[in-house]
Scaffold this motif. Structure first.
Motif, PDB file in Angstrom:
ATOM      1  N   VAL A   1       1.104  -1.269  -0.206  1.00 28.26           N
ATOM      2  CA  VAL A   1      -0.053  -0.399   0.455  1.00 28.26           C
ATOM      3  C   VAL A   1       1.107   1.239   0.234  1.00 28.26           C
ATOM      4  CG1 VAL A   1      -1.505   1.623   0.490  1.00 28.26           C
ATOM      5  CG2 VAL A   1      -1.883  -1.076   1.141  1.00 28.26           C
ATOM      6  N   LEU A   2       0.431   2.289  -0.991  1.00 22.99           N
ATOM      7  CA  LEU A   2       1.774   3.329  -0.912  1.00 22.99           C
ATOM      8  C   LEU A   2       0.864   4.528  -0.434  1.00 22.99           C
ATOM      9  CD1 LEU A   2       1.937   2.611  -4.564  1.00 22.99           C
ATOM     10  CD2 LEU A   2       3.667   1.921  -2.950  1.00 22.99           C
ATOM     11  N   LEU A   3       1.794   5.492   0.413  1.00 18.96           N
ATOM     12  CA  LEU A   3       1.177   6.839   0.837  1.00 18.96           C
ATOM     13  C   LEU A   3       2.183   8.050  -0.082  1.00 18.96           C
ATOM     14  CD1 LEU A   3       0.132   8.587   2.829  1.00 18.96           C
ATOM     15  CD2 LEU A   3       1.803   7.753   4.285  1.00 18.96           C
ATOM     16  N   SER A   4       0.986   8.939  -0.469  1.00 19.59           N
ATOM     17  CA  SER A   4       1.794  10.225  -1.343  1.00 19.59           C
ATOM     18  C   SER A   4       1.362  11.237  -0.714  1.00 19.59           C
ATOM     19  CB  SER A   4       1.945   9.655  -3.013  1.00 19.59           C
ATOM     20  OG  SER A   4       2.927  10.840  -2.982  1.00 19.59           O
ATOM     21  N   ASN A   5       1.779  12.283  -1.094  1.00 17.82           N
ATOM     22  CA  ASN A   5       1.253  13.583  -1.238  1.00 17.82           C
ATOM     23  C   ASN A   5       2.635  14.958  -1.321  1.00 17.82           C
ATOM     24  OD1 ASN A   5       3.771  14.438   0.776  1.00 17.82           O
ATOM     25  ND2 ASN A   5       2.367  14.824   2.652  1.00 17.82           N
TER      26      ASN A   5
END
Length: 1288
Positions: free
Chosen positions: A816-820
């Motif tokens: 699961v990826l997290l990006s901002n």
């Protein structure tokens, strides 16, 4: 209650299309009757006519219509009526004046400041109910013990208050006399903090009554709950509707001898209880009609199905009502009807615009059902009055309705049967459109038969009705498949099997009087009296005695009121409730302790704390044990048991069921021989195999193939729903399947959002609903997105596609990826996007993606809240994630993400996240929401196959593309016809002078366009830089507005468009540029430029007016409304959020109770809208007086450049930010600053107006707006949730 006196008991439901009459006659037998609600050529009032007909039929004596009816044989009349709802919908109530605290004259116009329809540039909003406003010179504030204040007074909540200004009755008297001279006789009085200290309202009310006003509604009496805006709307609705209801009641009385003096007449209220005719008031009447149906199935289906939870499905002519019952009524205490938010106990009845009379359309390749309705006049095409094609017509064409089973009440003379020929003719016109698209469209296909078209519309209507049922159950942690479907309403029986099957339910229960169950519910209902008062006590042992005393006092009130109506104490029961919430949250639950008896550590009335914790856990998936619980309101519901007791006469079967006739019904795959049974001839134990029709005089029940119906002991029909035949949908475009998949894809995104909201812990996600969830195809292209937060539209697609390119083959199951990061498709850093790739057996690459984006309240940086007004680099705005594996191989990487969230603390002047616990909880909730999306798409693939689901992902994107191409062609053709070039351009500026330039070149043959932002200014030293994703979101928003109707919002919208944005510009800055202002300010200017190029409307305020206030122990953030731009045919709306934001503002009473400020003014800034043939909307004036030292930050635009006008219209006024120091000095703060403020200082915000449209010297348009198509407004908790989501 029985029927010993040999008189009639009538229960009558006056609906929008039909009036249903249920009569228990002398001797105990029952008569039922259905007639048109409006039939002016034949009778004045439908309920009176229904009573006349039954008395005539039973007595065998002719009763002329023009004479009052003899009441000697009538014991009681119970009625549910849509009179109040219709008066609200059609704005046909009493002339009303509003009396409100000075400084708040426009408060109810401003409301929450959010607009109803995100994409309608004309910003249609319900008009206020009052005709005039009087400002009352008075002010009460909450006491904080500042030096120099007088002796406090104590409110009924226990709060201390300070009377800053007593009410000026002398000055008010002359103004009230002026209202009387202008013919206004009804008043609504709404004063600040009157929910706890009502003396000022009472003084004003006494003066008004003394002067001769016939109706005075005090907000403190209409609904004494905190929050002045909904309380004010409730008081206005009461003043507006109650005289109308009283007139209706008087008119109804005149139809009877003696004006019904000796007859018990009761009306159904919105909360499911009956009230005496004389105390039936407007604000409690708006759900009077639908409430009867909920009472009906709760008293019948729930009991006979052994206590299994029930979904009520009431499909009428105009709309469908969906509700739930599991042993107790589910109430909401604030809901909107016809644009008016009412604070009053109401059954949670969710209304969707899909009834038998819902109109059928074919638009850009999609089958569309509603929201427009044919109404009672002219009705569906088959009514023979020239009406449009509707769901009823589709069912008639399919053979699912038999004209012979309907009375001959149709046609101009109301003496003809239903007309299948008229239905076929009307549907053939739509079928021509469908087949023209199929043969000439992008994917040529075989034409459809008329029956296939009808079947398509029925299936799309069914899917539209399933969505709110899923939302209603899953919102509270329930599984829809665990419910029984209680189907009633005249049109429901034709759809029940299909709805139950789609939701996984295995039982449908149809009462023998299902066609008029609302009327039966009235017969079975009890009389209810409620008492409620506000409270602000903590729920702790020290306050339990006070709570018990208050509950006892309210219980006494209820018992006395019911005794006064003739109920002995033995027939009266009471139930106590507390309205509880965790301190610091807005999520209050009204809980009863009836399943939680008192303990040594609870109030005597019951263990409300245990009830609260249990329900909070069920609805939200967690509790906050360390957080104190606060009591907002105490409430008691008193019930006088009075419902008719119907003797269940079981009819024994005699041999096999008799087939009345055989008919042909159309199902998937063609016509089938279908037996028809008459319900009256069926007996207990009879079993009927589908397909078959079961008919009585008021409804037609369709038992579909694969289902079995049986007659129960009480003579009702119970249908066991069989599994659906395996689907044979192919990958080729089928417009019917396209419409169904459109609903299914949106439903997936909506259900993901429900899981996120339920399991998140932060206020931003749980209560402000600042998030969106989305589904993407294998290429990362957006398929569906809910809700439609403008600044999120299309932006997540950039994020997903960046990860696909960036990680390549390094994506594995369990990741699961997290990006901002802005250069990875982010908007601003607090918006954290969690992306889950989805793998499928036999596929090496992900087959689709799900993602959720949520606004986290803090992720570090130089200021609390991570939205600094003066940031110059990205690092100052908080933690940055470019492509971070939040879950790897199925393991949540808590240590690594914690380190990343704390990393900004290593930068001088910055802090790491200030709320790590909420960050981690919300990220887990986002992962859980994605998991729900995966499960739902997996079920879809299991039903249809991977190839078909992926094909329809492509088809739904192509459908959006088609709608945008049609719009671009129409725009180009219109310009060409006027001899204008196919290139348009526009330019506007940020307040620092940075230009935003756009040139649009239309390709007419392709229906495509190039949007070229070349010439836009460079990246700025500040935070107004907008990442590329922001411009794309603004562009999708504008394209949807220009299309002008509902279309799927996905990647297809951008397919006909090539966007050119210069690298290094303010719209595509370098990776380290600060961007927080770009998200909230520059995005608005991009919209102004795009809409200006198309000449769609003048500029709106072009700003979100961001205001932040904080010190060591509190922080507050708000965005403030302004004026909307005028356009061709409409004036700009005043005091509303526009374009890329739609945030609700905090209610003035909540603001003053939680923060050290006094709101001195919040009203329209008159004259700030630009002049024009159509005027621009006015901005607002908002004044905050500070009661403590704090830091004030403002981040605003349009303080230098005015919002432009169009076609000769003048620009709107620029905004202004003033600080008035306690010593009288006034300082202009400019557009962006942080400044220390002290007690006695006042911040005065003047927001910009909208631009005008057209030459101001042109003649003004005639008063009044063109009539809008009849659209039934949605209602209920599902609708309120969506409104709240779109108000972010």
């Amino acid at each position: 209650m029985g029927n010993p006196e040999g008189r009639f008991h009538f229960a009558i439901d006056r609906g929008g299309t039909f009036t249903d009459v249920f009569a228990q006659c002398p001797g105990g037998h029952v008569r039922v009757l259905k007639l048109l609600s409006e039939d002016p050529a034949n009778y004045v009032d439908a309920p009176t006519e229904g009573i006349r007909r039954i008395l005539e039929q039973e007595g065998g004596v002719l009763l002329p219509r023009d004479r009052p009816l003899d009441t000697s044989r009538i014991a009681s009349i119970r009625m549910g009526t849509t009179v109040a709802t219709n008066a609200l919908l059609e704005r046909r109530g009493e002339r009303v004046a509003l009396l409100v605290t000075r400084g708040f004259r426009d408060l109810l116009h401003l409301g929450t400041q959010a607009r109803e329809d995100l994409f309608d540039l004309a910003v249609p909003m319900p008009e206020v109910l009052y005709e005039e406003v009087l400002e009352v010179d008075e002010r009460v504030v909450l006491y904080r013990g500042e030096p120099g204040t007088g002796t406090p007074v104590k409110g009924c909540t226990g709060d201390l208050l300070e009377v800053q200004q007593p009410v000026d009755l002398g000055g008010l008297r002359g103004k009230l006399e002026g209202l009387l001279s202008r013919g206004i006789r009804s008043l609504a009085v709404v004063l600040m903090h009157s929910y706890t200290w009502a003396q000022h309202e009472q003084q004003v009310g006494a003066l008004a009554r003394e002067l001769g006003f016939t109706h005075v509604s005090l907000s403190s009496e209409a609904m004494p709950m905190v929050r002045i805006v909904p309380r004010g709307h409730t008081a206005c609705a009461d003043a507006y509707l109650t005289p109308t209801i009283q007139r209706y009641v008087q008119g109804f009385r005149r139809g009877f001898q003696g004006q019904l003096k000796d007859v018990q007449v009761l009306f159904m209220r919105s909360d499911g209880g009956l009230a005496p005719m004389d105390s039936f008031s407007g604000s409690r009447a708006v759900l009077s009609g639908p409430a009867g149906g909920v009472v009906g199935y709760s008293a019948t289906t729930y009991r006979v199905e052994g206590g299994q939870p029930v979904i009520g499905f009431d499909m009428g002519g105009t709309s469908t009502d969906v509700s739930r019952y599991a042993g107790e009524f589910e109430h909401v205490f604030e809901a909107s009807t016809a644009g008016v938010t009412l604070q009053a106990p109401q059954l949670d009845i969710n209304t969707v615009a899909a009834g038998g009379g819902s109109r059928l359309f074919f638009r850009s390749g999609l089958f569309v059902v509603g929201p427009e309705s044919a109404g009672a006049h002219p009705g569906p095409a088959c009514y023979r009055k020239g009406g449009p094609v509707t769901v009823t017509d589709a069912n008639l064409v399919l053979g699912r309705l038999l004209p012979a089973s309907f009375p001959c009440i149709f046609g101009p003379g109301e003496d003809q049967p239903l007309s299948p020929e008229a239905s076929r003719k009307a549907l053939e016109a739509v079928a021509v459109e469908v087949n023209s698209f199929l043969t000439n469209g992008p994917c040529p296909a075989s034409p459809l038969s008329l029956e296939e078209v009808a079947m398509g519309f029925v299936r799309v209507a069914n899917e539209a009705m399933c969505r709110p049922i899923r939302a209603l159950t899953q919102a509270r942690g329930h599984d829809p498949s665990a419910h029984v479907l209680a189907c009633f309403g005249g049109a429901g029986g034709q759809h029940a099997c299909a709805i139950a099957r789609a939701l996984g339910m295995d039982t449908v229960h149809i009462h023998r009087h299902s066609g008029l169950l609302s009327a039966l519910g009235l017969a079975l209902a009890d009389v209810v009296h409620e008492a409620q008062e506000p409270c602000s006590l903590p729920y702790v042992p020290e306050t339990f005695v006070q709570l018990d005393q208050r509950l006892s006092r309210l219980e006494e009130q209820c018992v006395d009121a019911l005794r006064a109506q003739g109920f002995p104490r033995s027939q009266i029961s009471t139930e106590s409730f507390l309205h509880l919430r965790y301190q610091g949250t807005d999520c209050a639950l009204m809980v009863s302790a009836h399943q939680h008896p008192a303990t040594a550590r609870s109030p005597r009335a019951g263990d409300f704390g245990a009830a609260f914790v249990e329900r909070y856990m069920r609805e939200f998936g967690f509790i906050i044990p360390e957080r104190p619980v606060v009591v907002d309101d105490v409430r008691v519901r008193g019930t006088g048991r009075s419902g008719l007791r119907l003797e269940d006469v079981t009819k024994a079967q005699t041999g096999p069921p008799r087939v009345d006739k055989m008919t042909q019904c159309y199902f998937e795959g063609g016509y089938q021989e279908t037996p028809v049974y008459l319900l009256g001839e069926l007996g207990y134990g009879h079993k009927l195999q589908g397909p078959c029709l079961v008919i009585d005089s008021n409804s037609t029940i369709l038992v579909e193939p694969g289902c079995q119906a049986e007659v129960t002991e009480t003579g009702d029909i119970r249908i066991s729903v069989g599994a659906e035949a395996p689907s044979t949908v192919g990958t080729q475009l089928d417009p019917i399947q396209l419409s169904i998949f459109s609903h299914r894809f949106m439903s997936i995104a909506e259900q993901m959002g429900r899981i996120l909201q339920r399991t998140a812990i932060s206020t931003n996600i749980k209560e402000r609903l600042d998030f969106s969830c989305a589904l993407f195809g294998p290429d990362g292209g957006l398929v569906s997105n809910a809700p439609h937060i403008p600044v999120h539209l299309g932006a997540m697609q950039e994020t997903v596609q960046f990860q696909i390119q960036h990680l390549g083959a390094d994506l594995h199951p369990g990741d699961v990826l997290l990006s901002n990061h802005p250069s990875a498709g982010g908007s601003h850093l607090p918006d954290l996007t969690v992306i889950t790739p989805v793998f499928w057996p036999g596929q090496t690459r992900p087959v689709f993606y799900v993602a959720s984006r949520g606004h986290h309240a803090d992720i570090g940086g130089i200021t609390p809240g991570s939205m600094p007004p003066h940031s110059t680099t990205l690092q100052q705005e908080g933690a940055v994630f470019l492509s971070f594996k939040l879950v790897q191989g199925g393991v949540f990487q808590e240590e690594a993400v914690t380190e990343a969230l704390r990393a900004p603390g290593k930068i001088p002047g910055c802090s790491g996240t200030r709320n790590l616990h909420d960050n981690l909880s919300d990220l887990r909730a986002q992962v859980a929401a994605n998991q729900k999306g995966i499960q739902l798409v997996g079920e879809l693939i299991g039903q249809y196959s991977l190839d078909v689901v992926q094909a329809y992902m492509g088809h739904i994107q192509a459908n959006a593309e088609l709608a945008v191409r049609d719009m671009l062609r129409a725009f180009g053709t219109s310009r060409q016809a006027r001899g204008l070039p196919l290139e348009v351009s526009a330019e506007d500026h940020m307040d620092d002078g940075s230009p935003i330039r756009l040139r649009v070149q239309i390709n007419l043959s392709q229906g495509s366009a190039v949007f070229d932002f070349s010439g836009t200014g460079p990246e700025v030293f500040g935070n107004l830089n907008a990442p590329r994703a922001i411009t794309l979101s603004a562009l999708i928003y504008c394209l949807r507005c220009l299309v002008g109707r509902d279309i799927p919002l996905n990647q297809g919208c951008l397919a006909p468009v090539r966007v050119v944005i210069p690298r290094g510009s303010i719209l595509d800055p370098s990776p380290e540029a600060a961007v927080v202002g770009g998200n909230v300010l520059t995005s608005q200017r991009v919209v102004d430029v795009i809409l200006g190029a198309f000449g769609a409307c003048a500029a709106s305020q072009g700003c979100m007016n961001n205001v932040t206030l904080g010190n060591d122990h509190m922080g507050y953030y708000e965005t403030v409304a302004g004026g909307a731009g005028a356009g061709p045919g409409w004036h700009g709306r005043s005091g509303v959020h526009s374009h890329m934001t739609n945030t609700r503002i905090t209610d003035p009473e909540i603001l003053e109770s939680r923060y050290p400020v006094i709101l001195r003014r919040f009203e329209l800034r008159l004259g700030s809208g630009g002049r024009g043939r159509f005027r621009g909307g006015d901005g607002v004036v908002r004044e905050l007086l500070f009661r403590e030292e704090a830091l004030l930050s403002v981040l605003t635009e349009r303080r230098a450049f005015r919002p432009y006008g169009l076609r000769g219209g003048e620009p709107g006024a620029r905004g202004l930010n003033l600080l008035i120091r306690k010593d009288g000095r006034t300082v202009n703060l400019g557009g962006k600053t942080s400044v220390s403020v002290y007690p006695g200082d006042v911040f005065c915000l003047h927001t910009p107006g909208g631009g005008g449209y057209g030459d101001p010297e042109d003649p003004a348009p005639p008063p009044g707006s063109p009539p809008q198509p009849l659209a039934f407004p949605e209602r209920g908790s599902v609708y309120e949730y969506r409104r709240a989501q779109e108000a972010v």
